[in-house]
Design a protein around this motif. Sequence first.
Motif, PDB file in Angstrom:
ATOM      1  N   ALA A 149      -4.681   2.588   2.938  1.00  0.00           N
ATOM      2  CA  ALA A 149      -5.109   3.337   3.829  1.00  0.00           C
ATOM      3  C   ALA A 149      -4.110   4.320   3.771  1.00  0.00           C
ATOM      4  O   ALA A 149      -2.911   4.111   4.093  1.00  0.00           O
ATOM      5  CB  ALA A 149      -5.276   2.570   5.168  1.00  0.00           C
ATOM      6  N   THR A 150      -4.399   5.547   3.024  1.00  0.00           N
ATOM      7  CA  THR A 150      -3.476   6.602   2.959  1.00  0.00           C
ATOM      8  C   THR A 150      -2.950   7.444   3.989  1.00  0.00           C
ATOM      9  O   THR A 150      -3.796   7.457   4.997  1.00  0.00           O
ATOM     10  CB  THR A 150      -3.523   7.110   1.664  1.00  0.00           C
ATOM     11  OG1 THR A 150      -4.708   8.269   2.105  1.00  0.00           O
ATOM     12  CG2 THR A 150      -3.755   6.482   0.455  1.00  0.00           C
ATOM     13  N   THR A 151      -1.858   8.100   3.803  1.00  0.00           N
ATOM     14  CA  THR A 151      -1.674   9.046   4.943  1.00  0.00           C
ATOM     15  C   THR A 151      -2.697  10.184   5.017  1.00  0.00           C
ATOM     16  O   THR A 151      -3.225  10.653   6.082  1.00  0.00           O
ATOM     17  CB  THR A 151      -0.541   9.890   4.471  1.00  0.00           C
ATOM     18  OG1 THR A 151       0.821   9.008   4.383  1.00  0.00           O
ATOM     19  CG2 THR A 151      -0.123  10.835   5.657  1.00  0.00           C
ATOM     20  N   MET A 193       5.633  -3.774  -9.916  1.00  0.00           N
ATOM     21  CA  MET A 193       4.501  -4.300  -9.115  1.00  0.00           C
ATOM     22  C   MET A 193       4.664  -5.606  -8.215  1.00  0.00           C
ATOM     23  O   MET A 193       5.565  -6.256  -8.423  1.00  0.00           O
ATOM     24  CB  MET A 193       3.178  -4.838 -10.154  1.00  0.00           C
ATOM     25  CG  MET A 193       2.673  -3.722 -11.090  1.00  0.00           C
ATOM     26  SD  MET A 193       1.721  -2.611  -9.998  1.00  0.00           S
ATOM     27  CE  MET A 193       0.176  -3.708  -9.536  1.00  0.00           C
ATOM     28  N   SER A 194       4.062  -5.607  -7.114  1.00  0.00           N
ATOM     29  CA  SER A 194       4.072  -6.674  -6.313  1.00  0.00           C
ATOM     30  C   SER A 194       3.732  -8.361  -6.763  1.00  0.00           C
ATOM     31  O   SER A 194       2.875  -8.222  -7.581  1.00  0.00           O
ATOM     32  CB  SER A 194       3.352  -6.485  -5.001  1.00  0.00           C
ATOM     33  OG  SER A 194       3.734  -5.260  -4.470  1.00  0.00           O
ATOM     34  N   GLN A 195       4.633  -9.207  -6.469  1.00  0.00           N
ATOM     35  CA  GLN A 195       4.117 -10.161  -7.038  1.00  0.00           C
ATOM     36  C   GLN A 195       3.015 -11.011  -6.116  1.00  0.00           C
ATOM     37  O   GLN A 195       2.806 -10.723  -4.971  1.00  0.00           O
ATOM     38  CB  GLN A 195       5.239 -11.515  -6.853  1.00  0.00           C
ATOM     39  CG  GLN A 195       6.358 -11.054  -7.613  1.00  0.00           C
ATOM     40  CD  GLN A 195       7.448 -12.024  -7.599  1.00  0.00           C
ATOM     41  OE1 GLN A 195       7.583 -12.856  -6.969  1.00  0.00           O
ATOM     42  NE2 GLN A 195       8.728 -11.922  -8.453  1.00  0.00           N
ATOM     43  N   PRO A 196       2.051 -11.832  -6.582  1.00  0.00           N
ATOM     44  CA  PRO A 196       1.047 -12.343  -5.694  1.00  0.00           C
ATOM     45  C   PRO A 196       1.510 -13.274  -4.531  1.00  0.00           C
ATOM     46  O   PRO A 196       2.677 -13.825  -4.875  1.00  0.00           O
ATOM     47  CB  PRO A 196       0.012 -13.199  -6.763  1.00  0.00           C
ATOM     48  CG  PRO A 196       1.007 -13.361  -7.778  1.00  0.00           C
ATOM     49  CD  PRO A 196       1.961 -12.277  -8.082  1.00  0.00           C
ATOM     50  N   ASP A 197       1.079 -13.539  -3.500  1.00  0.00           N
ATOM     51  CA  ASP A 197       1.306 -14.123  -2.624  1.00  0.00           C
ATOM     52  C   ASP A 197       0.313 -14.857  -1.945  1.00  0.00           C
ATOM     53  O   ASP A 197      -0.513 -14.429  -1.341  1.00  0.00           O
ATOM     54  CB  ASP A 197       1.985 -13.585  -1.380  1.00  0.00           C
ATOM     55  CG  ASP A 197       2.853 -14.440  -0.356  1.00  0.00           C
ATOM     56  OD1 ASP A 197       2.311 -15.337  -0.353  1.00  0.00           O
ATOM     57  OD2 ASP A 197       3.635 -13.834   0.499  1.00  0.00           O
ATOM     58  N   ARG A 204       9.960   4.103   1.809  1.00  0.00           N
ATOM     59  CA  ARG A 204       9.763   5.188   0.998  1.00  0.00           C
ATOM     60  C   ARG A 204       8.291   5.723   1.203  1.00  0.00           C
ATOM     61  O   ARG A 204       8.148   6.937   1.311  1.00  0.00           O
ATOM     62  CB  ARG A 204       9.734   4.779  -0.493  1.00  0.00           C
ATOM     63  CG  ARG A 204      11.326   4.835  -0.951  1.00  0.00           C
ATOM     64  CD  ARG A 204      11.221   4.205  -2.349  1.00  0.00           C
ATOM     65  NE  ARG A 204      10.697   3.020  -2.801  1.00  0.00           N
ATOM     66  CZ  ARG A 204      10.593   2.526  -3.899  1.00  0.00           C
ATOM     67  NH1 ARG A 204      11.113   3.243  -4.961  1.00  0.00           N
ATOM     68  NH2 ARG A 204      10.315   1.181  -4.076  1.00  0.00           N
ATOM     69  N   VAL A 205       7.354   4.851   1.480  1.00  0.00           N
ATOM     70  CA  VAL A 205       6.018   5.542   1.798  1.00  0.00           C
ATOM     71  C   VAL A 205       6.169   6.180   3.048  1.00  0.00           C
ATOM     72  O   VAL A 205       5.468   7.215   3.242  1.00  0.00           O
ATOM     73  CB  VAL A 205       5.062   4.240   1.836  1.00  0.00           C
ATOM     74  CG1 VAL A 205       3.671   4.512   2.340  1.00  0.00           C
ATOM     75  CG2 VAL A 205       5.060   3.534   0.542  1.00  0.00           C
ATOM     76  N   ASP A 215       0.122   1.951  -5.111  1.00  0.00           N
ATOM     77  CA  ASP A 215       1.370   1.607  -6.161  1.00  0.00           C
ATOM     78  C   ASP A 215       2.727   1.131  -5.535  1.00  0.00           C
ATOM     79  O   ASP A 215       3.625   0.905  -6.294  1.00  0.00           O
ATOM     80  CB  ASP A 215       1.448   2.706  -7.256  1.00  0.00           C
ATOM     81  CG  ASP A 215       2.213   4.168  -6.399  1.00  0.00           C
ATOM     82  OD1 ASP A 215       1.994   3.985  -5.319  1.00  0.00           O
ATOM     83  OD2 ASP A 215       2.560   4.840  -7.130  1.00  0.00           O
ATOM     84  N   ALA A 216       2.502   1.311  -4.228  1.00  0.00           N
ATOM     85  CA  ALA A 216       3.901   0.635  -3.354  1.00  0.00           C
ATOM     86  C   ALA A 216       4.094  -0.782  -3.696  1.00  0.00           C
ATOM     87  O   ALA A 216       3.012  -1.594  -3.221  1.00  0.00           O
ATOM     88  CB  ALA A 216       3.909   1.209  -2.078  1.00  0.00           C
TER      89      ALA A 216
END
Length: 290
Positions: free
Chosen positions: A54-56, A1-5, A84-85, A40-41
Motif C-alpha cells: 500500500a504505497t504513499t 530482498m527480505s528473507q521469508p518468515d 527510508r520508505v 522492494d523495501a
Amino acid sequence: MSQPDSEAPFCLPRLPLTRLPNKPLPQGTIDTHFHVFRSDAPLNTPRSYTPEIATTADWIAFADRLGIGRGILVQPSVYGLDNRVLAEALAAFPKRLRGIVVIDPETSAEEIARLDRLGVRGVRINTRNKGGLPLAAAEKLAAAVREFGWSLQFQINPDQIDDLAGRLPPLGVRFVIDHLGFIPLTDRAWREHLPALQRLADHVGGYIKLTAPYRLTRDRGYPGFAEVVRALVASHPEKLLWGSDWPHTELWSDMPDDADLIDGMQDAIGDPALARKIFIENAEALFFER
C-alpha cells in the motif's frame, strides 16, 4: 530482498472504498495514523506480519477521495529501524505529511535534526510487535528528542497503562497512546481500563488516538467503542486524535470498511465543534506547528 518468515502471515488486502461516509469529514481533516509499504523495501526478520503493498500514492488517492487534507505517517514494525520508505514519503509531500519514526535510542542529535527537517515529529515505541522498541527505551529517547519538540508514541498492552501513567509525565515530552491503549471492548471490560487511560490524558502532554476498534474486539459492530469515545470526548476533547489506521495491517479476517469506521466515529462524537477538535485542531497543534 527480505528473507521469508513462516511466522509472519500475509495480511488481508484492504477493501476498496466503495462509498463515502454518510457525513463528510470536517474540511481539513488530519489522519494521524496510517502506514505505507513499498514492494522492494526489505522487511524485518523476525516480524509479526507480512504486509500487502500500500504505497504513499495509494494513501493520497484514499485521502483525496475522503477529503483528508494531511496525514501522519507512522513507521510500521516490519521495517524496524529502517525509515527510508517513510523518509521518501515525507520528502515527496513536505506540506501534507509528517512522520513518526523508529530509531535506535543512541541515535545522534545530528541524525535527529536531519529527520526533523524532513518532517519527523515523533518516535514510536511498540511493545506488541516483533521489531518494535521496548518501554525501556522511553527515558533515553525522551532525552534525545526533547529539544526538537517531538512526541513519543506508544503501542502498548492495556496492562502497561498504569506503568506509563507513572513514568511518562516526568520525561518532559508529549506522548500519544495508539488505539486506545488496546483496552478490550468485549463484555464491557473497557470500564476497568478507561480511568487509567483518562489519567494519562490528564497530563498536559498526554494524547489518545481514537483508532482501530477492530483491534479491541472481534465482535461485529464493535460494541463498546462508541461508549468509550463518548466518555473520552466528555472528559478530554482537547486530547483526542483520529486516525484511519489504513491499510489495516495484521488482520486475517473481517477487514473493516473505511466509510463504516468514519460513520461510527462521527456518530459517537456528535458535536461538530468537538469533531473539529478531534479531526483537525488537536493534531494540527501536535504535529503541524512548524
